[in-house]
Design a protein around this motif. Structure first.
Motif, PDB file in Angstrom:
ATOM      1  N   MET A   1     -14.511 -15.884  21.898  1.00 42.85           N
ATOM      2  CA  MET A   1     -14.829 -16.544  20.632  1.00 42.85           C
ATOM      3  C   MET A   1     -14.921 -15.483  19.543  1.00 42.85           C
ATOM      4  O   MET A   1     -15.435 -14.400  19.747  1.00 42.85           O
ATOM      5  N   THR A   2     -14.407 -15.836  18.390  1.00 40.00           N
ATOM      6  CA  THR A   2     -14.456 -14.907  17.261  1.00 40.00           C
ATOM      7  C   THR A   2     -15.826 -14.955  16.607  1.00 40.00           C
ATOM      8  O   THR A   2     -16.615 -15.852  16.844  1.00 40.00           O
ATOM      9  N   ASP A   3     -16.091 -13.975  15.767  1.00 38.89           N
ATOM     10  CA  ASP A   3     -17.397 -13.831  15.150  1.00 38.89           C
ATOM     11  C   ASP A   3     -17.333 -14.197  13.665  1.00 38.89           C
ATOM     12  O   ASP A   3     -17.423 -13.338  12.798  1.00 38.89           O
ATOM     13  N   THR A   4     -17.150 -15.483  13.378  1.00 38.84           N
ATOM     14  CA  THR A   4     -17.067 -15.936  11.996  1.00 38.84           C
ATOM     15  C   THR A   4     -18.463 -16.211  11.439  1.00 38.84           C
ATOM     16  O   THR A   4     -19.403 -16.476  12.196  1.00 38.84           O
ATOM     17  N   LEU A   5     -18.582 -16.149  10.136  1.00 41.79           N
ATOM     18  CA  LEU A   5     -19.841 -16.486   9.478  1.00 41.79           C
ATOM     19  C   LEU A   5     -20.023 -17.997   9.370  1.00 41.79           C
ATOM     20  O   LEU A   5     -21.124 -18.463   9.100  1.00 41.79           O
ATOM     21  N   PHE A   6     -18.962 -18.746   9.584  1.00 40.06           N
ATOM     22  CA  PHE A   6     -18.996 -20.194   9.415  1.00 40.06           C
ATOM     23  C   PHE A   6     -19.604 -20.898  10.623  1.00 40.06           C
ATOM     24  O   PHE A   6     -19.529 -20.414  11.748  1.00 40.06           O
ATOM     25  N   THR A   7     -20.179 -22.044  10.369  1.00 40.22           N
ATOM     26  CA  THR A   7     -20.803 -22.856  11.404  1.00 40.22           C
ATOM     27  C   THR A   7     -19.733 -23.504  12.285  1.00 40.22           C
ATOM     28  O   THR A   7     -18.735 -24.006  11.781  1.00 40.22           O
TER      29      THR A   7
ATOM     30  N   GLU B   1      -8.295 -25.076  22.818  1.00 41.68           N
ATOM     31  CA  GLU B   1      -9.094 -24.454  23.881  1.00 41.68           C
ATOM     32  C   GLU B   1      -8.226 -24.189  25.117  1.00 41.68           C
ATOM     33  O   GLU B   1      -8.311 -23.116  25.727  1.00 41.68           O
ATOM     34  N   LYS B   2      -7.359 -25.151  25.468  1.00 43.00           N
ATOM     35  CA  LYS B   2      -6.489 -24.995  26.640  1.00 43.00           C
ATOM     36  C   LYS B   2      -5.466 -23.879  26.424  1.00 43.00           C
ATOM     37  O   LYS B   2      -5.238 -23.064  27.308  1.00 43.00           O
ATOM     38  N   LEU B   3      -4.867 -23.840  25.228  1.00 44.16           N
ATOM     39  CA  LEU B   3      -3.817 -22.856  24.956  1.00 44.16           C
ATOM     40  C   LEU B   3      -4.353 -21.447  24.744  1.00 44.16           C
ATOM     41  O   LEU B   3      -3.719 -20.475  25.151  1.00 44.16           O
ATOM     42  N   THR B   4      -5.484 -21.332  24.055  1.00 44.66           N
ATOM     43  CA  THR B   4      -5.946 -20.006  23.636  1.00 44.66           C
ATOM     44  C   THR B   4      -7.300 -19.596  24.184  1.00 44.66           C
ATOM     45  O   THR B   4      -7.685 -18.436  24.082  1.00 44.66           O
ATOM     46  N   GLY B   5      -8.072 -20.571  24.692  1.00 44.63           N
ATOM     47  CA  GLY B   5      -9.417 -20.267  25.152  1.00 44.63           C
ATOM     48  C   GLY B   5     -10.418 -20.157  24.016  1.00 44.63           C
ATOM     49  O   GLY B   5     -11.568 -19.775  24.228  1.00 44.63           O
ATOM     50  N   ASP B   6      -9.985 -20.500  22.790  1.00 45.86           N
ATOM     51  CA  ASP B   6     -10.867 -20.365  21.629  1.00 45.86           C
ATOM     52  C   ASP B   6     -10.490 -21.406  20.578  1.00 45.86           C
ATOM     53  O   ASP B   6      -9.423 -21.330  19.977  1.00 45.86           O
ATOM     54  N   ALA B   7     -11.357 -22.369  20.365  1.00 36.97           N
ATOM     55  CA  ALA B   7     -11.105 -23.446  19.405  1.00 36.97           C
ATOM     56  C   ALA B   7     -11.885 -23.243  18.105  1.00 36.97           C
ATOM     57  O   ALA B   7     -12.204 -24.205  17.412  1.00 36.97           O
TER      58      ALA B   7
END
Length: 188
Positions: free
Chosen positions: A1-7, A26-32
């Motif tokens: 998971m990336t570390d965005t400031l957004f909720t 989520e299936k393609l990249t593991g991160d939605a």
């Protein structure tokens, strides 16, 4: 998971059509993260997923194969790891081989047709990192050998939206970057 400031909106709180977008990403990249953040602005997520992807990228006049190739070339140049995780399978589903994809990663255009080479070169002109991008007479002629002017405009518009969304995703830290990404931040 990336570390965005957004909720991040939880999947269960999303409208059903965005839950399926969440599941696909989520299936393609593991991160939605992209869907989790943009679900807060459903009209914008609708623009990206329905108006752009459904109608222009997966619709339109240009054969899907060429759009997938252009999108993959852009994500490779831009260094978007999240994008590459979905664009490599997309290119393969469009009929490109693992040998062609590896060649594209190594800037080897030999396994591609003339039309495909023209699309790759067009994408290189539109890439965010190419500040001197230009439609030369030679590139125009190569594109016109395979596409109508309307199709060239469609390809360019698709690449412009993809590039702009990539830049926004980098700025908001919604996607993973490749180590070579020219848009990596000091914090990343």
């Amino acid at each position: 998971m990336t570390d965005t400031l957004f909720t991040h909106m939880e999947r269960g709180r999303m409208a059903p059509q965005w839950q399926s977008a969440f599941d696909m990403l989520e299936k393609l990249t593991g991160d939605a993260t992209f869907v989790e953040v943009f679900a807060q602005a459903p009209e914008l997520l609708d623009f990206v997923m329905q108006q752009f992807y459904a109608k222009v990228f997966f619709g339109g006049q240009v054969e899907q194969r060429y759009k997938q190739l252009a999108r993959l070339k852009l994500s490779l140049v831009h260094g978007c790891r999240t994008c590459n995780k979905q664009n490599v399978p997309g290119a393969m589903q469009a009929g490109f081989t693992a040998v062609q994809i590896e060649a594209l990663q190594n800037d080897d255009l030999s396994p591609f047709t003339e039309a495909e080479r023209a699309v790759i070169d067009y994408a290189a002109q539109i890439a965010l990192s190419n500040m001197q991008g230009h439609m030369t007479e030679e590139l125009y002629a190569r594109l016109r050998a395979a596409f109508s002017e309307a199709q060239i405009l469609e390809l360019g518009t698709a690449m412009a939206v993809i590039s702009g969304m990539a830049k926004l995703s980098f700025v908001l830290n919604l996607v993973e970057r490749e180590p070579y990404c020219p848009f990596a931040t000091v914090a990343a």
